[in-house]
Design a protein around this motif. Structure first.
Motif, short mmCIF file in Angstrom:
data_model
loop_
_atom_site.label_atom_id
_atom_site.label_comp_id
_atom_site.label_asym_id
_atom_site.label_seq_id
_atom_site.Cartn_x
_atom_site.Cartn_y
_atom_site.Cartn_z
N VAL A 144 0.85 -1.20 0.00
CA VAL A 144 0.00 0.00 0.00
C VAL A 144 0.88 1.25 0.00
N GLN A 145 0.73 2.08 -1.01
CA GLN A 145 1.41 3.37 -1.06
C GLN A 145 0.44 4.54 -1.02
N ASN A 146 -0.81 4.26 -1.37
CA ASN A 146 -1.89 5.25 -1.32
C ASN A 146 -3.07 4.59 -0.61
N CYS A 147 -3.75 5.34 0.26
CA CYS A 147 -4.90 4.74 0.93
C CYS A 147 -5.95 5.81 1.23
N ARG A 148 -7.17 5.32 1.42
CA ARG A 148 -8.25 6.15 1.94
C ARG A 148 -8.40 5.79 3.41
N LEU A 149 -8.07 6.74 4.27
CA LEU A 149 -7.93 6.46 5.69
C LEU A 149 -9.17 6.88 6.45
N LEU A 150 -9.80 5.90 7.11
CA LEU A 150 -10.94 6.17 7.98
C LEU A 150 -10.42 6.79 9.27
N THR A 151 -10.59 8.10 9.44
CA THR A 151 -10.06 8.76 10.63
C THR A 151 -10.67 10.14 10.80
N ASN A 152 -10.65 10.60 12.04
CA ASN A 152 -10.96 11.99 12.37
C ASN A 152 -9.75 12.69 12.96
N ASN A 153 -8.61 12.00 12.98
CA ASN A 153 -7.41 12.49 13.66
C ASN A 153 -6.38 12.96 12.64
N LEU A 184 -15.33 13.37 23.47
CA LEU A 184 -15.29 13.81 22.08
C LEU A 184 -15.11 15.32 22.00
N ARG A 185 -15.71 16.05 22.93
CA ARG A 185 -15.51 17.50 22.95
C ARG A 185 -14.03 17.83 23.19
N THR A 186 -13.40 17.09 24.10
CA THR A 186 -11.96 17.29 24.35
C THR A 186 -11.14 16.98 23.10
N LYS A 187 -11.48 15.90 22.41
CA LYS A 187 -10.77 15.57 21.18
C LYS A 187 -10.83 16.71 20.17
N ARG A 188 -12.00 17.30 20.03
CA ARG A 188 -12.17 18.34 19.03
C ARG A 188 -11.51 19.65 19.45
N THR A 189 -11.75 20.09 20.69
CA THR A 189 -11.33 21.42 21.09
C THR A 189 -9.87 21.49 21.52
N LYS A 190 -9.31 20.39 22.05
CA LYS A 190 -7.94 20.44 22.58
C LYS A 190 -6.95 19.61 21.79
N MET A 191 -7.45 18.68 20.95
CA MET A 191 -6.54 17.80 20.22
C MET A 191 -6.70 17.89 18.71
N GLY A 192 -7.60 18.76 18.26
CA GLY A 192 -7.69 19.04 16.84
C GLY A 192 -8.39 18.00 15.99
N HIS A 193 -9.13 17.08 16.62
CA HIS A 193 -9.81 16.07 15.82
C HIS A 193 -10.93 16.69 14.99
N LEU A 194 -11.13 16.13 13.83
CA LEU A 194 -12.08 16.68 12.85
C LEU A 194 -13.45 16.08 13.11
N LEU A 195 -14.16 16.69 14.03
CA LEU A 195 -15.44 16.15 14.49
C LEU A 195 -16.57 17.15 14.28
N ASP A 196 -16.51 17.90 13.21
CA ASP A 196 -17.52 18.93 12.97
C ASP A 196 -18.91 18.35 12.69
N HIS A 197 -18.97 17.07 12.31
CA HIS A 197 -20.27 16.46 12.06
C HIS A 197 -21.04 16.18 13.34
N LEU A 198 -20.35 16.22 14.47
CA LEU A 198 -21.01 15.92 15.74
C LEU A 198 -21.56 17.18 16.39
N LYS A 199 -22.69 17.07 17.03
CA LYS A 199 -23.26 18.17 17.79
C LYS A 199 -22.72 18.07 19.22
N LEU A 200 -21.57 18.72 19.41
CA LEU A 200 -20.88 18.60 20.70
C LEU A 200 -21.21 19.74 21.64
N GLY A 201 -21.94 20.71 21.19
CA GLY A 201 -22.27 21.83 22.06
C GLY A 201 -21.16 22.85 22.17
#
Length: 201
Positions: A144-153, A184-201
């Motif tokens: 594998v040299q190219n992949c579609r990666l399932l991730t929010n990180n 999940l809120r911590t992941k998004r706000t402090k660790m930069g995870h791409l979780l915009d699809h979630l309603k985290l408040g």
């Protein structure tokens, strides 16, 4: 320079489907092993779907409800066994900091109401010390040299790209629950995870 490793594989029949289970052993400790499930019939040279996941024994084995790690793995397995691809599983709990650090961090959550990010800071530990060089070696060995990666990180994307794997991100949507919402809120706000699809408040 790439690390030396030992490799073994066997046929795997699971609830999700059939494939081949590979183990890549980079050292004598259990956390030096990386597991890889290769779904039968996958064209690994043609931008396969890939999930890279590190262990979360509290959620994946004991089904704790304060994170979404079990659900991420379950959803990834479902998608990849339907479409084809690879699951790469790192035996490094606590985001690579180890089980002892993880549980100490969770204890600070109980006693001092610290989230996982701030607990690691209090303990003097990197908030996410995982390294993806070995994962990139495993992917390269599988062709594998190219992949579609399932991730929010974004750190996973950058980690693989820095070792020569071209990555296209595929969003991994897991609905938040009452118990997982703070994590999940911590992941998004402090660790930069791409979780915009979630309603985290």
């Amino acid at each position: 320079m790439p690390e030396a490793y030992e490799h073994a594989s066997c046929f795997l029949k699971s609830h999700y489907g059939e494939g081949r289970l590979h183990v890549y052993s980079f050292g004598k400790h259990e956390e030096d092993n990386i597991l890889c499930i290769e779904v039968r019939g996958t064209d690994l040279a043609s931008n396969p779907l890939v999930r890279v996941q590190s262990a979360c024994y509290t959620a994946e084995i004991f089904r704790s409800t304060d994170c979404d790690c079990h659900e991420q793995l379950h959803e990834s397995l479902k998608q990849i066994f339907v479409e084809g691809g690879l699951i790469v599983y790192m035996l490094c709990d606590g985001r690579g900091a180890g089980l002892l650090t993880k549980v100490r961090g969770l204890a600070l959550g109980d006693s001092d109401q610290l989230d996982t990010h701030d607990a690691y800071v209090r303990l003097g530990v990197e908030t996410d010390p995982r390294d993806y060089a070995r994962v990139a070696q495993v992917l390269s060995h599988r062709g594998v040299q190219n992949c579609r990666l399932l991730t929010n990180n974004p750190r996973k994307i950058g980690g693989l790209e820095s070792h020569g794997i071209a990555v296209t991100r595929v969003e991994l949507e897991i609905p938040a629950t009452h118990n997982s919402l703070p994590y999940l809120r911590t992941k998004r706000t402090k660790m930069g995870h791409l979780l915009d699809h979630l309603k985290l408040g």
